[in-house]
Design an enzyme around this catalytic site. Structure first.
Site, mmCIF file in Angstrom:
data_model
loop_
_atom_site.group_PDB
_atom_site.id
_atom_site.type_symbol
_atom_site.label_atom_id
_atom_site.label_comp_id
_atom_site.label_asym_id
_atom_site.label_seq_id
_atom_site.Cartn_x
_atom_site.Cartn_y
_atom_site.Cartn_z
ATOM 1 N N ALA A 244 0.843 -1.212 0.000
ATOM 2 C CA ALA A 244 0.000 0.000 0.000
ATOM 3 C C ALA A 244 0.872 1.254 0.000
ATOM 4 O O ALA A 244 1.112 1.848 -1.054
ATOM 5 C CB ALA A 244 -0.949 -0.043 1.186
ATOM 6 N N ARG A 245 1.365 1.630 1.159
ATOM 7 C CA ARG A 245 2.267 2.776 1.267
ATOM 8 C C ARG A 245 3.241 2.524 2.417
ATOM 9 O O ARG A 245 2.856 2.011 3.472
ATOM 10 C CB ARG A 245 1.493 4.062 1.549
ATOM 11 C CG ARG A 245 0.789 4.670 0.326
ATOM 12 C CD ARG A 245 1.787 5.195 -0.707
ATOM 13 N NE ARG A 245 1.169 5.836 -1.838
ATOM 14 C CZ ARG A 245 0.887 5.244 -3.008
ATOM 15 N NH1 ARG A 245 1.156 3.957 -3.176
ATOM 16 N NH2 ARG A 245 0.358 5.935 -4.005
ATOM 17 N N GLU B 119 11.262 6.641 -0.960
ATOM 18 C CA GLU B 119 11.306 6.071 -2.319
ATOM 19 C C GLU B 119 11.724 7.144 -3.307
ATOM 20 O O GLU B 119 11.315 8.297 -3.144
ATOM 21 C CB GLU B 119 9.930 5.551 -2.722
ATOM 22 C CG GLU B 119 9.427 4.416 -1.852
ATOM 23 C CD GLU B 119 8.091 3.853 -2.353
ATOM 24 O OE1 GLU B 119 7.629 4.266 -3.434
ATOM 25 O OE2 GLU B 119 7.533 3.013 -1.649
ATOM 26 N N HIS C 73 8.450 -0.972 -5.383
ATOM 27 C CA HIS C 73 7.150 -0.325 -5.666
ATOM 28 C C HIS C 73 6.683 -0.621 -7.095
ATOM 29 O O HIS C 73 6.570 0.282 -7.922
ATOM 30 C CB HIS C 73 7.231 1.196 -5.435
ATOM 31 C CG HIS C 73 5.869 1.822 -5.229
ATOM 32 N ND1 HIS C 73 5.623 2.825 -4.344
ATOM 33 C CD2 HIS C 73 4.666 1.581 -5.822
ATOM 34 C CE1 HIS C 73 4.343 3.172 -4.383
ATOM 35 N NE2 HIS C 73 3.742 2.423 -5.281
ATOM 36 N N ILE C 74 6.409 -1.917 -7.343
ATOM 37 C CA ILE C 74 5.986 -2.321 -8.700
ATOM 38 C C ILE C 74 4.610 -2.982 -8.685
ATOM 39 O O ILE C 74 4.270 -3.742 -9.593
ATOM 40 C CB ILE C 74 7.029 -3.266 -9.350
ATOM 41 C CG1 ILE C 74 7.339 -4.476 -8.450
ATOM 42 C CG2 ILE C 74 8.298 -2.500 -9.690
ATOM 43 C CD1 ILE C 74 8.112 -5.580 -9.158
ATOM 44 N N GLY C 75 3.812 -2.663 -7.661
ATOM 45 C CA GLY C 75 2.488 -3.288 -7.540
ATOM 46 C C GLY C 75 1.664 -3.184 -8.808
ATOM 47 O O GLY C 75 0.990 -4.133 -9.209
HETATM 48 C C1 DGY Z 1 -0.745 3.856 -6.937
HETATM 49 O O1 DGY Z 1 -1.481 3.841 -7.935
HETATM 50 O O2 DGY Z 1 -1.024 4.507 -5.927
HETATM 51 C C2 DGY Z 1 0.511 3.068 -7.015
HETATM 52 O O3 DGY Z 1 1.200 3.082 -5.821
HETATM 53 C C3 DGY Z 1 1.392 3.550 -8.147
HETATM 54 O O4 DGY Z 1 1.527 4.907 -8.109
#
Ligand code: DGY
Length: 321
Positions: A239-240, A269, A287-289
């Site tokens: 998420a974050r 990041e 951070h490649i979700g």
């Molecule tokens: C989002 O969409 O919030 C992802 O983290 C990519 O920016």
């Protein structure tokens, strides 16, 4: 003079997104994928009616009042909007949109990859074979944590959380969740609701975070909360980074309270947290979700749909501010 709205796309987006933007807007692209500071964004803002940024561009309370009056809308290429100070943007009358729905599958895929990889020591094993260090095998070698049939606690049962719940059911996991409000039975789909985060953490052998970063959720996974979890639990964060107190996560890994963690999002990041590096049981991704070809097109199109609606005088579908 062009009749098309003047649009700045701050980062390099998918080819299909950029082609559509070039067709419909007087657009400035960023083929070099330069990252702009808030001061640079302010400086450039006088040339544009709209900005299509990513979560990498910060629209904080200090800079927003300095943006040009010409800017009417910020159509984010992200579902998260914690990089935008919505109150400050609202005070300036700037519309803000995001890109929900279209990245739920991709993000849940990465969450499941992290969950499995952390539990079954995937990165460690890959590194060992790759480096030519695999010189030994025994039944006591590379033993991890079983996933199938375990209890997963999903924090934030929104769109991504619900896809994650479906994927977890594929592993016969018992799905528990915490959300500000309980979902309707059809959305809950048998998942067990906890009305407090603490209640969820006490039972969850795996915890996957799927809530936005807000003042209320920042630092929510801290030493006190880790202490509530069953010994040997696994934390997954797609998420974050701000949701987790990273020093407390390291302490929980060192003490063995957590058997492992799978982390795609960091407080800082790009770069991540070097303090995680010594621990092979912290499985990390950069951070490649949402980073699939299909999802990048869908995110770009969704942001453009929001711009199209705004400039046609309609309410953008994904307005968040
Ligand atoms: C989002 O969409 O919030 C992802 O983290 C990519 O920016």
């Amino acid at each position: 003079m062009s009749a098309q709205p003047r649009l700045w796309i701050t980062r390099k987006l998918s080819d299909n997104t950029e082609a559509r933007a070039e067709r419909d807007y007087d657009v400035v692209l960023n083929p070099e994928d330069q990252v702009f500071t808030p001061d640079e964004i302010v400086e450039r803002s006088a040339d544009f009616d709209a900005i299509l940024p990513c979560h990498s561009e910060l629209f904080g309370a200090q800079m927003v009042p300095q943006l040009s009056q010409r800017i009417k809308i910020i159509a984010n290429h992200s579902v998260g909007v914690d990089h935008c100070d919505l109150a400050a943007l609202g005070a300036r009358g700037i519309v803000v949109t995001n890109t929900p729905d279209v990245l739920s599958d991709a993000t849940a895929e990465i969450a499941m990859l992290l969950l499995l990889g952390a539990a079954r020591r995937a990165a460690e094993g890959d590194r060992m074979v790759r480096n030519g260090d695999w010189a030994f095998w025994s039944p006591s070698f590379m033993v991890g944590t079983k996933v199938t049939g375990k209890r997963i606690g999903i924090v934030g049962m929104g769109r991504v959380g619900r896809v994650m719940a479906r994927r977890a059911r594929g592993f016969d996991m018992e799905v528990h969740y915490y959300n500000r409000t309980r979902l309707a039975a059809d959305l809950e789909d048998g998942a067990i609701y906890h009305d407090t985060l603490e209640g969820l953490l006490r039972v969850a052998e795996f915890v996957s975070l799927h809530c936005p970063a807000t003042p209320e959720t920042t630092g929510m996974m801290n030493a006190e909360r880790f202490a509530l979890m069953p010994d040997g639990a696994v934390l997954v964060n797609t998420a974050r980074g701000a949701l987790v107190v990273e020093d407390d996560l390291v302490a929980a890994i060192v003490s063995g309270k957590l058997a492992a963690a799978g982390i795609d999002c960091f407080v800082s990041e790009p770069g991540g947290n070097p303090a995680f590096a010594p621990y092979p049981n912290i499985f990390m991704l950069p951070h490649i979700g949402s980073a699939t070809r299909e999802t990048r097109d869908a995110m770009g199109f969704r942001a453009l749909d929001n711009l199209d609606a705004y400039f046609a005088g309609r309410e953008p579908k994904d307005r968040v501010g």
